[in-house]
Design a protein around this motif. Structure first.
Motif, PDB file in Angstrom:
ATOM      1  N   HIS A  68     -11.917 -10.542   6.257  1.00 46.50           N
ATOM      2  CA  HIS A  68     -10.464 -11.004   6.076  1.00 46.50           C
ATOM      3  C   HIS A  68     -10.261 -11.932   7.133  1.00 46.50           C
ATOM      4  CE1 HIS A  68     -10.279  -7.144   3.856  1.00 46.50           C
ATOM      5  NE2 HIS A  68     -10.960  -6.684   4.762  1.00 46.50           N
ATOM      6  N   TYR A  69      -9.274 -12.788   6.843  1.00 42.82           N
ATOM      7  CA  TYR A  69      -8.714 -13.867   8.035  1.00 42.82           C
ATOM      8  C   TYR A  69      -7.458 -13.975   8.050  1.00 42.82           C
ATOM      9  CZ  TYR A  69     -10.068 -18.102  10.865  1.00 42.82           C
ATOM     10  OH  TYR A  69     -10.102 -19.032  11.747  1.00 42.82           O
ATOM     11  N   TYR A  70      -6.865 -13.679   9.239  1.00 44.48           N
ATOM     12  CA  TYR A  70      -5.275 -13.908   9.397  1.00 44.48           C
ATOM     13  C   TYR A  70      -4.861 -14.709  10.503  1.00 44.48           C
ATOM     14  CZ  TYR A  70      -5.125  -9.439   6.472  1.00 44.48           C
ATOM     15  OH  TYR A  70      -5.192  -8.639   5.574  1.00 44.48           O
ATOM     16  N   ALA A  71      -3.690 -15.524  10.237  1.00 39.39           N
ATOM     17  CA  ALA A  71      -3.437 -16.432  11.442  1.00 39.39           C
ATOM     18  C   ALA A  71      -2.486 -15.480  12.354  1.00 39.39           C
ATOM     19  CB  ALA A  71      -2.501 -17.259  10.687  1.00 39.39           C
ATOM     20  N   GLN A  80      -5.442 -18.346  15.623  1.00 36.67           N
ATOM     21  CA  GLN A  80      -4.045 -18.797  15.634  1.00 36.67           C
ATOM     22  C   GLN A  80      -3.593 -19.537  14.222  1.00 36.67           C
ATOM     23  OE1 GLN A  80      -4.410 -21.706  19.211  1.00 36.67           O
ATOM     24  NE2 GLN A  80      -2.644 -20.640  19.986  1.00 36.67           N
ATOM     25  N   SER A  81      -4.474 -20.000  13.571  1.00 35.76           N
ATOM     26  CA  SER A  81      -4.124 -20.754  12.204  1.00 35.76           C
ATOM     27  C   SER A  81      -5.141 -20.409  11.227  1.00 35.76           C
ATOM     28  CB  SER A  81      -3.843 -22.108  12.209  1.00 35.76           C
ATOM     29  OG  SER A  81      -5.225 -22.749  12.674  1.00 35.76           O
ATOM     30  N   LEU A  82      -4.837 -20.839  10.032  1.00 40.72           N
ATOM     31  CA  LEU A  82      -5.826 -20.518   8.839  1.00 40.72           C
ATOM     32  C   LEU A  82      -6.785 -21.751   8.963  1.00 40.72           C
ATOM     33  CD1 LEU A  82      -3.680 -18.928   6.335  1.00 40.72           C
ATOM     34  CD2 LEU A  82      -5.144 -17.892   7.906  1.00 40.72           C
ATOM     35  N   ASN A 132       1.502  -6.293   9.096  1.00 38.94           N
ATOM     36  CA  ASN A 132       0.695  -5.928   7.866  1.00 38.94           C
ATOM     37  C   ASN A 132      -0.572  -5.020   8.474  1.00 38.94           C
ATOM     38  OD1 ASN A 132       2.342  -7.218   6.259  1.00 38.94           O
ATOM     39  ND2 ASN A 132       1.237  -9.236   6.191  1.00 38.94           N
ATOM     40  N   LEU A 133      -1.004  -5.475   9.761  1.00 33.82           N
ATOM     41  CA  LEU A 133      -2.299  -4.875  10.222  1.00 33.82           C
ATOM     42  C   LEU A 133      -2.011  -3.905  11.162  1.00 33.82           C
ATOM     43  CD1 LEU A 133      -4.629  -8.102  10.777  1.00 33.82           C
ATOM     44  CD2 LEU A 133      -4.492  -6.631   8.772  1.00 33.82           C
TER      45      LEU A 133
END
Length: 346
Positions: free
Chosen positions: A221-224, A206-208, A233-234
């Protein structure tokens, strides 16, 4: 019958309290395990609070059990006194159906017997690992390799195998882009295992807030997911997504991240129904799937794999008196990353 100390929920949604329960005598093919550590799984909370439906009370939760064999039945061949062993989510199955014969006891067509909140062959409710001992048929017990500490191994008996099984089944490995939804008790082990399998690993959270942790655990990789740009983007970039969260998701949004023939596999089980527009899977020949734990052979394979790669759970060790507080902290996502009960405190 033998009386042992345990922590039980006396009724749905009631706080757990110290009590005693009866364990059966050791039969011909049984082993008696002195439980050393028991992990707290979100499933324990779902069931103790009847989030998944009507349950059996009083209930002793716990299906992430690590301990030492203290007695064996006369017919036991696989274990001896002093062995380090584990018990996961099931303690029996019919042993006769196609799935059982194939080593898929978790999908027993006649219904596997769960470690707690189930009914055993003796017709009595099963009681789990928040206790000092447990008696289990040797065929539903696994060996914990010496390379794993018992406290860090306990969560592998549910969280570990629940994530290892779909990662193996959907061929996570070199050349595959794998995303893990949620960096909690299951998710942090999914990241470790996927990384060890050689996949390129992305965390979707949900968040970084836990980004640094995720990268240290092996994520590339790590995304919010709270950021709409993540889904743009993904889009169309992932081979496999393993969702470990127990809250409803926008399935269409996550399916849009998959390549053609990609799969979104759910191992977290929300209490509420979820909805799906079927065009989300029709376009791109995508798969929306679910996965349970693993069979006994696969669970042993997972433990051996984790020992070989130095994978244990990230734990916070607690005393039994802290169980109710730990439940609330799990619900508030305030644990990095698995509570484990020192059962000597029961």
């Amino acid at each position: 019958m033998t009386t042992v100390a345990a922590y039980a929920a006396p009724a749905a949604k009631a706080p757990l309290e110290r009590t005693t329960i009866e364990r059966r005598e050791v039969g011909e093919h049984d082993i008696l395990i002195d439980i050393k550590f028991a992990g707290i799984c979100h499933s324990d909370i779902h069931q103790a609070r009847e989030g998944w439906g009507e349950a059996i009370f009083p209930m002793v939760p716990g299906h992430e059990i690590a301990g030492v064999v203290s007695e064996v039945g006369s017919g036991v061949t696989r274990f001896r006194v002093g062995d380090r062993v584990g018990v996961g989510c099931m303690v029996d199955s019919c042993r006769e159906c196609d799935n059982c014969r194939a080593g898929l006891e978790q999908y027993c067509l006649n219904g596997a017997t769960m470690t707690y909140n189930g009914i055993g062959r003796d017709g009595l409710p099963t009681q789990g690992g928040y206790a000092r001992t447990i008696v289990v048929d040797e065929n539903y017990v696994v060996r914990i390799p010496e390379g794993l500490s018992l406290d860090e191994a306990a969560p592998l008996l549910c969280a570990g195998i629940t994530t290892y099984s779909p990662l193996r089944h959907w061929n996570a490995g070199p050349g595959k882009k794998v995303a893990v939804v949620g960096l909690g008790g299951l998710g942090h082990l999914a990241v470790k295992i996927a990384h060890a399998l050689g996949a390129e690993v992305t965390v979707l959270s949900q968040s970084l807030r836990k980004k640094d942790d995720g990268l240290k655990l092996g994520a590339d990789h790590y995304y919010a997911t709270a950021d709409p740009a993540t889904f743009e983007n993904l889009r169309g970039s992932l081979d496999l997504i393993v969702s470990t969260v127990s809250a409803p998701l926008d399935l269409g949004a996550y399916l849009s991240l998959l390549k053609t023939d990609g799969a979104l596999v759910n191992v977290g089980a929300p209490e509420e129904p979820v909805s799906l527009n079927l065009f989300s899977v029709i376009g791109g020949r995508k798969t929306l799937a679910g996965s349970s734990i693993g069979g006994i052979r696969e669970t042993q394979e997972m433990l051996d794999f984790c020992a070989e790669h130095g994978i244990g759970a990230e734990i916070e060790l607690i005393g039994a008196a802290e169980i109710n507080e730990a439940y609330e902290r799990v619900l508030n996502s305030d644990v990095r990353y698995r509570f484990v009960i020192d059962t000597a405190t029961i």
